[in-house]
Design a protein around this motif. Sequence first.
Motif, PDB file in Angstrom:
ATOM      1  N   LEU A   1     -51.457  62.821 -15.423  1.00 38.95           N
ATOM      2  CA  LEU A   1     -51.717  63.799 -14.367  1.00 38.95           C
ATOM      3  C   LEU A   1     -50.412  64.244 -13.705  1.00 38.95           C
ATOM      4  N   ALA A   2     -49.496  63.304 -13.489  1.00 38.39           N
ATOM      5  CA  ALA A   2     -48.188  63.642 -12.909  1.00 38.39           C
ATOM      6  C   ALA A   2     -47.353  64.451 -13.893  1.00 38.39           C
ATOM      7  N   LYS A   3     -47.481  64.138 -15.159  1.00 40.18           N
ATOM      8  CA  LYS A   3     -46.683  64.786 -16.204  1.00 40.18           C
ATOM      9  C   LYS A   3     -46.934  66.291 -16.248  1.00 40.18           C
ATOM     10  N   VAL A   4     -48.141  66.708 -15.918  1.00 42.91           N
ATOM     11  CA  VAL A   4     -48.512  68.119 -15.962  1.00 42.91           C
ATOM     12  C   VAL A   4     -47.605  68.966 -15.060  1.00 42.91           C
TER      13      VAL A   4
ATOM     14  N   SER B   1     -44.820  64.581  -6.355  1.00 45.05           N
ATOM     15  CA  SER B   1     -44.481  63.248  -5.840  1.00 45.05           C
ATOM     16  C   SER B   1     -45.740  62.475  -5.466  1.00 45.05           C
ATOM     17  N   ALA B   2     -46.749  63.166  -4.948  1.00 42.24           N
ATOM     18  CA  ALA B   2     -48.000  62.490  -4.595  1.00 42.24           C
ATOM     19  C   ALA B   2     -48.647  61.872  -5.835  1.00 42.24           C
TER      20      ALA B   2
ATOM     21  N   TYR C   1     -41.309  55.277  -8.281  1.00 37.95           N
ATOM     22  CA  TYR C   1     -40.926  55.494  -6.885  1.00 37.95           C
ATOM     23  C   TYR C   1     -39.738  56.455  -6.798  1.00 37.95           C
ATOM     24  N   VAL C   2     -38.701  56.179  -7.583  1.00 45.25           N
ATOM     25  CA  VAL C   2     -37.507  57.031  -7.549  1.00 45.25           C
ATOM     26  C   VAL C   2     -37.846  58.438  -8.056  1.00 45.25           C
ATOM     27  N   ALA C   3     -38.672  58.535  -9.091  1.00 47.35           N
ATOM     28  CA  ALA C   3     -39.065  59.847  -9.611  1.00 47.35           C
ATOM     29  C   ALA C   3     -39.823  60.644  -8.548  1.00 47.35           C
TER      30      ALA C   3
ATOM     31  N   ASP D   1     -39.680  65.020  -4.450  1.00 45.74           N
ATOM     32  CA  ASP D   1     -39.649  65.503  -3.061  1.00 45.74           C
ATOM     33  C   ASP D   1     -38.347  66.234  -2.767  1.00 45.74           C
ATOM     34  N   TYR D   2     -37.248  65.663  -3.232  1.00 51.76           N
ATOM     35  CA  TYR D   2     -35.926  66.269  -3.017  1.00 51.76           C
ATOM     36  C   TYR D   2     -35.858  67.662  -3.646  1.00 51.76           C
TER      37      TYR D   2
END
Length: 193
Positions: free
Chosen positions: A43-46, A114-115, A156-158, A163-164
């Motif tokens: 889901l994040a990869k999308v 990030s979420a 976490y870092v990703a 966010d950055y």
Amino acid sequence: MKVYTKNGDNGRTQLLNGQSVLKTDDRIELLGTIDELNSHIGLAKVLSEDDLRVQLTHIQKTLMHIMSGIAAPLKKEFRFDEKETEQLEAWIDHMEDSFPRPKDFVLYGGCEESARLDVARSIARRAERRFRVVAQKYVADKKAMQYMNRLSDFLYVAARYADYRADNIRSEGVRQEVIRDVMKNSGRRKIEN
């Protein structure tokens, strides 16, 4: 072959080694948690940029290998290679060198990417805890457990990097809007003169 077999209707399932266990077995709970983690990584990869998308795909494949090792811990082909953990560490180091990571508490949800990564990270932490329970009762690959710990660090870092990047994109959008307004207003002044 149909997707349903009805074999699990009695509350049992089989590990890769053929052993029949209850669906509430700690190993099945761990496998289900890693499967959930893998889904959330997808889901994040999308929403991820190319480099991170490639890394997340690699991680998904690695998690599938770890799941095979949990389901058949004595099979040599499923032993975990510590080079995978070293790869995660290299990716973490590269990301951390790319931006000023916040060192204080973070309120999650700075952007959608990030979420999603933070949800995956929290599931990775749960998988790591469940891995420890399995290790106490059964055979468990210590190198795979180490990977799970490092994976939550990576996620976490990703998430902080996402966010950055999102903050920079928002800042650039505001900057461009100000420039457009200035140009529009300066054009009016020329016409009025």
